[in-house]
Design a protein around this motif. Structure first.
Motif, PDB file in Angstrom:
ATOM      1  N   PRO A 155       0.834  -1.203   0.000  1.00 43.08           N
ATOM      2  CA  PRO A 155       0.000   0.000   0.000  1.00 43.08           C
ATOM      3  C   PRO A 155       0.871   1.256   0.000  1.00 43.08           C
ATOM      4  O   PRO A 155       1.855   1.347   0.727  1.00 43.08           O
ATOM      5  CB  PRO A 155      -0.796  -0.136   1.306  1.00 43.08           C
ATOM      6  CG  PRO A 155      -0.859  -1.605   1.545  1.00 43.08           C
ATOM      7  CD  PRO A 155       0.446  -2.152   1.065  1.00 43.08           C
ATOM      8  N   SER A 156       0.491   2.225  -0.823  1.00 40.43           N
ATOM      9  CA  SER A 156       1.286   3.436  -0.976  1.00 40.43           C
ATOM     10  C   SER A 156       1.182   4.321   0.264  1.00 40.43           C
ATOM     11  O   SER A 156       0.314   4.137   1.121  1.00 40.43           O
ATOM     12  CB  SER A 156       0.815   4.220  -2.193  1.00 40.43           C
ATOM     13  OG  SER A 156      -0.499   4.725  -1.975  1.00 40.43           O
ATOM     14  N   GLU A 162      -2.221   5.739   0.478  1.00 43.50           N
ATOM     15  CA  GLU A 162      -3.203   4.822   1.064  1.00 43.50           C
ATOM     16  C   GLU A 162      -3.024   4.741   2.582  1.00 43.50           C
ATOM     17  O   GLU A 162      -4.006   4.715   3.333  1.00 43.50           O
ATOM     18  CB  GLU A 162      -3.037   3.440   0.445  1.00 43.50           C
ATOM     19  CG  GLU A 162      -3.409   3.371  -1.031  1.00 43.50           C
ATOM     20  CD  GLU A 162      -3.111   2.012  -1.628  1.00 43.50           C
ATOM     21  OE1 GLU A 162      -3.986   1.134  -1.554  1.00 43.50           O
ATOM     22  OE2 GLU A 162      -1.997   1.828  -2.171  1.00 43.50           O
ATOM     23  N   TRP A 163      -1.786   4.695   3.022  1.00 42.10           N
ATOM     24  CA  TRP A 163      -1.513   4.644   4.451  1.00 42.10           C
ATOM     25  C   TRP A 163      -1.989   5.918   5.144  1.00 42.10           C
ATOM     26  O   TRP A 163      -2.454   5.890   6.277  1.00 42.10           O
ATOM     27  CB  TRP A 163      -0.020   4.431   4.696  1.00 42.10           C
ATOM     28  CG  TRP A 163       0.357   2.991   4.790  1.00 42.10           C
ATOM     29  CD1 TRP A 163       0.995   2.231   3.858  1.00 42.10           C
ATOM     30  CD2 TRP A 163       0.107   2.118   5.894  1.00 42.10           C
ATOM     31  NE1 TRP A 163       1.164   0.946   4.298  1.00 42.10           N
ATOM     32  CE2 TRP A 163       0.627   0.846   5.551  1.00 42.10           C
ATOM     33  CE3 TRP A 163      -0.494   2.287   7.129  1.00 42.10           C
ATOM     34  CZ2 TRP A 163       0.551  -0.241   6.415  1.00 42.10           C
ATOM     35  CZ3 TRP A 163      -0.573   1.205   7.995  1.00 42.10           C
ATOM     36  CH2 TRP A 163      -0.047  -0.049   7.631  1.00 42.10           C
ATOM     37  N   ARG A 166      -5.498   5.608   6.176  1.00 42.55           N
ATOM     38  CA  ARG A 166      -5.704   4.680   7.291  1.00 42.55           C
ATOM     39  C   ARG A 166      -5.233   5.286   8.614  1.00 42.55           C
ATOM     40  O   ARG A 166      -5.805   5.003   9.677  1.00 42.55           O
ATOM     41  CB  ARG A 166      -4.961   3.371   7.039  1.00 42.55           C
ATOM     42  CG  ARG A 166      -5.413   2.642   5.786  1.00 42.55           C
ATOM     43  CD  ARG A 166      -4.579   1.399   5.511  1.00 42.55           C
ATOM     44  NE  ARG A 166      -4.891   0.329   6.436  1.00 42.55           N
ATOM     45  CZ  ARG A 166      -4.293  -0.870   6.413  1.00 42.55           C
ATOM     46  NH1 ARG A 166      -3.356  -1.124   5.510  1.00 42.55           N
ATOM     47  NH2 ARG A 166      -4.618  -1.792   7.284  1.00 42.55           N
ATOM     48  N   SER A 180       5.308  -2.746   2.875  1.00 44.88           N
ATOM     49  CA  SER A 180       4.399  -1.996   3.738  1.00 44.88           C
ATOM     50  C   SER A 180       3.118  -2.768   4.031  1.00 44.88           C
ATOM     51  O   SER A 180       2.329  -2.355   4.892  1.00 44.88           O
ATOM     52  CB  SER A 180       4.063  -0.644   3.111  1.00 44.88           C
ATOM     53  OG  SER A 180       3.212  -0.788   1.988  1.00 44.88           O
ATOM     54  N   ASP A 181       2.903  -3.874   3.325  1.00 44.09           N
ATOM     55  CA  ASP A 181       1.709  -4.688   3.588  1.00 44.09           C
ATOM     56  C   ASP A 181       1.917  -5.678   4.729  1.00 44.09           C
ATOM     57  O   ASP A 181       0.981  -6.376   5.118  1.00 44.09           O
ATOM     58  CB  ASP A 181       1.296  -5.442   2.325  1.00 44.09           C
ATOM     59  CG  ASP A 181       2.393  -6.366   1.810  1.00 44.09           C
ATOM     60  OD1 ASP A 181       3.584  -6.041   1.974  1.00 44.09           O
ATOM     61  OD2 ASP A 181       2.065  -7.415   1.218  1.00 44.09           O
TER      62      ASP A 181
END
Length: 266
Positions: free
Chosen positions: A71-72, A75-76, A79, A149-150
């Motif tokens: 996830p970029s 995207e983070w 969250r 990062s996932d």
């Protein structure tokens, strides 16, 4: 570059490294913890998860797209309720601190796409990272690696109470122990380390054998609800990352922390 969290607190990241274990013959969850040495300026002798403060080397530079998979940062950011720049720094700080303090590296080989299984071959970099002689970015480029990062999942966000000497805005993440890797605890910041069931750690705290701060105590309390890594990861898919800004003294879930009649015995 904005490096401050809520209320001007210093940004920090910590990682709960978990694995499946067998407790009293039954499957159960275990979490990796460290007891900080007595000379530490913040939280001496406290039992904590691997982690530390965000610093400038964790923020993105022109190399960051080459050393990031999953996830970029954008995207983070959604969250974590932060900017993409801060999200990138938090992810890098979490992965860096886990490697520095536990020797566990959440990364893969660029050429093969395989996850790192033998992180010990990179352990000579750990003192260079700890001393700030090298950044995680430099290490990844040199070794042709990318962070994954996932492989970490957001869990909680705690901000130190007003008036405390150590003022941190700490993002807590969960990571499952990667196949082939085992944390070694070779860090000058810890006197002892190991995997334990969360319930056993809380019992140790009740008996006065462990020192815990509220954020660690609360995370351990929440972990006692789960008995496998799969169960935990499923439960925290949409975890609320709104910061707990006060000390949670009014939260009935954590009443025991403030009302327990205990005496430290170490």
């Amino acid at each position: 570059m904005v490096m401050k969290g809520v209320g001007g607190r210093k940004l920090a990241a910590t990682v709960m490294l978990v694995r499946n274990g067998i407790i009293d013959g039954q499957p159960d969850l275990e979490v990796y913890v460290q007891e900080r040495v007595s000379s530490m300026p913040h939280f001496p002798r406290a039992t904590v998860f691997p982690g530390g403060g965000v610093d400038p080397r964790d923020f993105p530079d022109y190399h960051h797209m080459r050393i990031w998979k999953g996830p970029s940062a954008e995207e983070w950011a959604k969250r974590l309720n932060t900017s993409a720049e801060i999200a990138h720094a938090l992810i890098f700080a979490a992965i860096r601190e886990l490697f520095e303090e536990a020797g566990t590296l959440l990364a893969e080989h660029c050429e093969t796409g395989e996850l790192v299984k033998n992180a010990s071959q990179y352990h000579d970099y750990r003192p260079l990272l700890e001393s700030h002689e090298m950044s995680l970015t430099e290490m990844l480029i040199r070794e042709n690696l990318v962070v994954r990062s996932d492989l970490i999942v957001p869990f909680a966000r705690w901000a130190s109470p007003e008036g405390t000497a150590a003022r941190f805005d700490t993002f807590t993440f969960v990571a499952v122990e990667p196949e082939g890797q085992t944390p070694d605890g070779k860090t000058m910041e810890a006197s002892s380390t190991g995997y334990f069931p969360p319930s056993l750690l809380l019992d140790g705290w009740r008996a006065g054998l462990l020192r815990l701060v509220i954020s660690t105590w609360a995370s351990l309390y929440e972990l006692t609800q789960y008995h496998s890594t799969a169960e935990l990861l499923q439960a925290i898919v949409d975890c609320d990352m709104s910061p707990v800004v006060d000390d949670a003294v009014d939260n009935p879930r954590y009443r025991e922390f403030y009302e327990a009649d205990r005496i430290e015995r170490f």
